[in-house]
Design an enzyme around this catalytic site. Structure first.
Site, PDB file in Angstrom:
ATOM      1  N   LYS A 244       5.112 -10.743   3.134  1.00  0.00           N
ATOM      2  CA  LYS A 244       4.549 -11.776   2.248  1.00  0.00           C
ATOM      3  C   LYS A 244       5.299 -11.753   0.917  1.00  0.00           C
ATOM      4  O   LYS A 244       4.696 -11.947  -0.144  1.00  0.00           O
ATOM      5  CB  LYS A 244       3.057 -11.501   2.014  1.00  0.00           C
ATOM      6  CG  LYS A 244       2.201 -11.581   3.262  1.00  0.00           C
ATOM      7  CD  LYS A 244       1.453 -12.908   3.299  1.00  0.00           C
ATOM      8  CE  LYS A 244       0.897 -13.207   4.657  1.00  0.00           C
ATOM      9  NZ  LYS A 244      -0.422 -12.997   4.908  1.00  0.00           N
TER      10      LYS A 244
ATOM     11  N   GLY B 258       9.998   0.203  -3.125  1.00  0.00           N
ATOM     12  CA  GLY B 258      10.488   1.553  -2.840  1.00  0.00           C
ATOM     13  C   GLY B 258      11.977   1.673  -3.132  1.00  0.00           C
ATOM     14  O   GLY B 258      12.704   0.675  -3.125  1.00  0.00           O
TER      15      GLY B 258
ATOM     16  N   ASP C 119       0.817  -1.217   0.000  1.00  0.00           N
ATOM     17  CA  ASP C 119       0.000   0.000   0.000  1.00  0.00           C
ATOM     18  C   ASP C 119       0.852   1.269   0.000  1.00  0.00           C
ATOM     19  O   ASP C 119       0.587   2.209  -0.720  1.00  0.00           O
ATOM     20  CB  ASP C 119      -0.876   0.048   1.268  1.00  0.00           C
ATOM     21  CG  ASP C 119      -2.074  -0.873   1.113  1.00  0.00           C
ATOM     22  OD1 ASP C 119      -2.394  -1.253  -0.026  1.00  0.00           O
ATOM     23  OD2 ASP C 119      -2.678  -1.217   2.143  1.00  0.00           O
TER      24      ASP C 119
HETATM   25  N1  SAH Z   1      14.575  -0.663  -1.438  1.00  0.00           N
HETATM   26  C1  SAH Z   1      14.650   0.472  -0.533  1.00  0.00           C
HETATM   27  C2  SAH Z   1      15.090   0.076   0.877  1.00  0.00           C
HETATM   28  C3  SAH Z   1      14.134  -0.831   1.601  1.00  0.00           C
HETATM   29  S1  SAH Z   1      14.664  -1.200   3.244  1.00  0.00           S
HETATM   30  C4  SAH Z   1      15.593   1.517  -1.112  1.00  0.00           C
HETATM   31  O1  SAH Z   1      16.324   1.210  -2.072  1.00  0.00           O
HETATM   32  O2  SAH Z   1      15.591   2.651  -0.618  1.00  0.00           O
HETATM   33  C5  SAH Z   1      13.691  -0.020   4.161  1.00  0.00           C
HETATM   34  C6  SAH Z   1      14.583   1.039   4.806  1.00  0.00           C
HETATM   35  O3  SAH Z   1      15.046   1.934   3.800  1.00  0.00           O
HETATM   36  C7  SAH Z   1      13.898   1.916   5.815  1.00  0.00           C
HETATM   37  O4  SAH Z   1      13.847   1.313   7.098  1.00  0.00           O
HETATM   38  C8  SAH Z   1      14.797   3.139   5.828  1.00  0.00           C
HETATM   39  O5  SAH Z   1      15.974   2.887   6.573  1.00  0.00           O
HETATM   40  C9  SAH Z   1      15.202   3.231   4.364  1.00  0.00           C
HETATM   41  N2  SAH Z   1      14.382   4.175   3.583  1.00  0.00           N
HETATM   42  C10 SAH Z   1      13.641   3.864   2.505  1.00  0.00           C
HETATM   43  N3  SAH Z   1      13.085   4.976   1.984  1.00  0.00           N
HETATM   44  C11 SAH Z   1      13.496   6.016   2.752  1.00  0.00           C
HETATM   45  C12 SAH Z   1      13.269   7.427   2.710  1.00  0.00           C
HETATM   46  N4  SAH Z   1      12.512   8.002   1.768  1.00  0.00           N
HETATM   47  N5  SAH Z   1      13.857   8.194   3.663  1.00  0.00           N
HETATM   48  C13 SAH Z   1      14.642   7.646   4.612  1.00  0.00           C
HETATM   49  N6  SAH Z   1      14.895   6.323   4.680  1.00  0.00           N
HETATM   50  C14 SAH Z   1      14.328   5.514   3.773  1.00  0.00           C
END
Ligand code: SAH
Length: 262
Positions: free
Chosen positions: A65, A87, A43
Site C-alpha cells: 500500500k 527498513g 508493523d
Molecule cells: N530498504 C531496505 C531493502 C528493502 S527490500 C534496505 O535498504 O535494506 C527487502 C529485502 O531487503 C529483503 O527481501 C532482503 O533481501 C533484504 N533485507 C532487508 N533487511 C535485511 C536484513 N536485516 N537481513 C538480510 N536481508 C535483509
C-alpha cells in the site's frame, strides 16, 4: 533539505532505520522519530521502535500500500511533523522514491529530509568479511515493479563485468524460481569456485549464522534463501576467507596486492 537542529512545525522525514537492531540506527534517525508527531510504517519496522513511539500518533500500514501511505504522509505533513519509516535505507527499494514522486506530482511545498540508514547490503557484508571492497552491483529479484526480462538483463550486465552482485528480495512463495534463474545467469560468467554468502536477518532479531558456499554448491542451501535473506554472489576475484573454527567469510581484493608487498 532541513539543516540539522532546525525544527519546523511541519514537514516530512523519510527515515531509514537500518537492518533492525537499535544500535544500528543512526543518531539522526532516533532524533527525528523522537520528535515526530506522526510515525508511519509497516508493523515489522514499527515494532522494534515501540519505546520511541509512546505518545505519538502511529499509523501502521501494510505491505503493497505504498502509494496510499505516501499520499497520507504528504497530506499530514502539510500541518504536522511526520516521519515515514523504511527498513535499511529508505532510498534502496524503500519509501523515499515513491514519496518524492507523489510529492512532486501533488505540487505541495513541504519541507523534506531523507535520513539515510544502513542498507541490507552493508549489514550482510559486515557479517562475512569484506565481499564488497570495490565496485559492486545491487539487484532485486522482485518482479512486482520490474519485468523479469529486465531483471535478467541487469544480472547479465553485472555478471559480465565480473563484479560482486548483492541480491535483494531473492526468493518468495510467489516467485520461488527467480533465485535459481539468477544463479543460472551467474554461472554463464563465473566459475563454480566463486563464493556466495547467504545472510538471513542480518543485525536484527532472528539473525542466523551466515552461510558461505560457492556457486558450484549453492543448491545445497537454496532452501534457506527467503525474503529475510540477502545473498552476496562474489565477483570473479572474490575468494573464501577462512576465519578459523570452520567459520568462513569472503574477501574481494581491491588490488593492493598488485601495488604493495604485505
Ligand atoms: N530498504 C531496505 C531493502 C528493502 S527490500 C534496505 O535498504 O535494506 C527487502 C529485502 O531487503 C529483503 O527481501 C532482503 O533481501 C533484504 N533485507 C532487508 N533487511 C535485511 C536484513 N536485516 N537481513 C538480510 N536481508 C535483509
Amino acid at each position: 533539505m532541513l539543516s540539522p537542529g532546525e525544527r519546523p512545525s511541519n514537514g516530512l522525514w523519510i527515515v531509514g532505520i537500518g537492518p533492525g537492531r537499535r544500535e544500528y540506527m543512526t543518531g539522526r534517525a532516533i532524533e527525528i522519530i523522537t520528535r515526530a508527531e506522526y510515525v508511519i510504517g509497516n508493523d515489522s519496522y514499527l515494532d522494534p521502535l515501540q519505546p520511541l513511539l509512546v505518545g505519538k500518533q502511529v499509523i501502521r500500514s501494510s505491505m503493497g500500500k505504498e502509494v496510499e501511505r505516501a499520499q497520507r504522509a504528504i497530506e499530514l505533513a502539510r500541518s504536522h511533523a511526520v516521519a515515514i519509516v523504511s527498513g535499511g535505507d529508505a532510498g534502496v527499494y524503500g519509501m523515499a522514491g515513491i514519496v518524492l514522486e507523489v510529492l512532486e506530482h501533488s505540487g505541495a511545498e513541504i519541507p523534506v529530509e531523507i535520513v539515510p540508514g544502513v542498507t541490507a547490503a552493508n549489514a550482510a557484508a559486515s557479517l562475512v568479511g569484506s565481499p564488497l571492497s570495490g565496485d559492486f552491483a545491487v539487484i532485486s529479484l522482485s518482479d512486482l515493479l520490474t519485468p523479469l526480462d529486465v531483471i535478467e538483463r541487469r544480472l547479465d550486465a553485472a555478471f559480465s563485468v565480473g563484479i560482486p552482485v548483492v541480491i535483494y528480495n531473492p526468493r518468495s512463495h510467489g516467485r520461488p524460481h527467480n533465485f535459481a534463474l539468477a544463479i543460472d545467469h551467474a554461472r554463464k560468467y563465473y566459475p563454480a569456485s566463486v563464493p556466495v554468502a547467504v545472510v538471513k536477518n542480518a543485525l536484527r532479531d532472528g539473525e542466523a549464522t551466515p552461510l558461505v558456499t560457492t556457486l558450484g554448491e549453492i543448491e545445497s542451501i537454496i532452501d534457506t534463501v527467503d525474503m529475510h535473506t540477502t545473498v552476496i554472489i562474489g565477483g570473479s576475484e572474490s575468494r573464501i576467507w577462512r576465519m578459523g573454527n570452520n567459520v568462513k567469510g569472503i574477501i574481494t581484493p581491491r588490488g593492493y596486492d598488485h601495488k604493495y608487498i604485505y
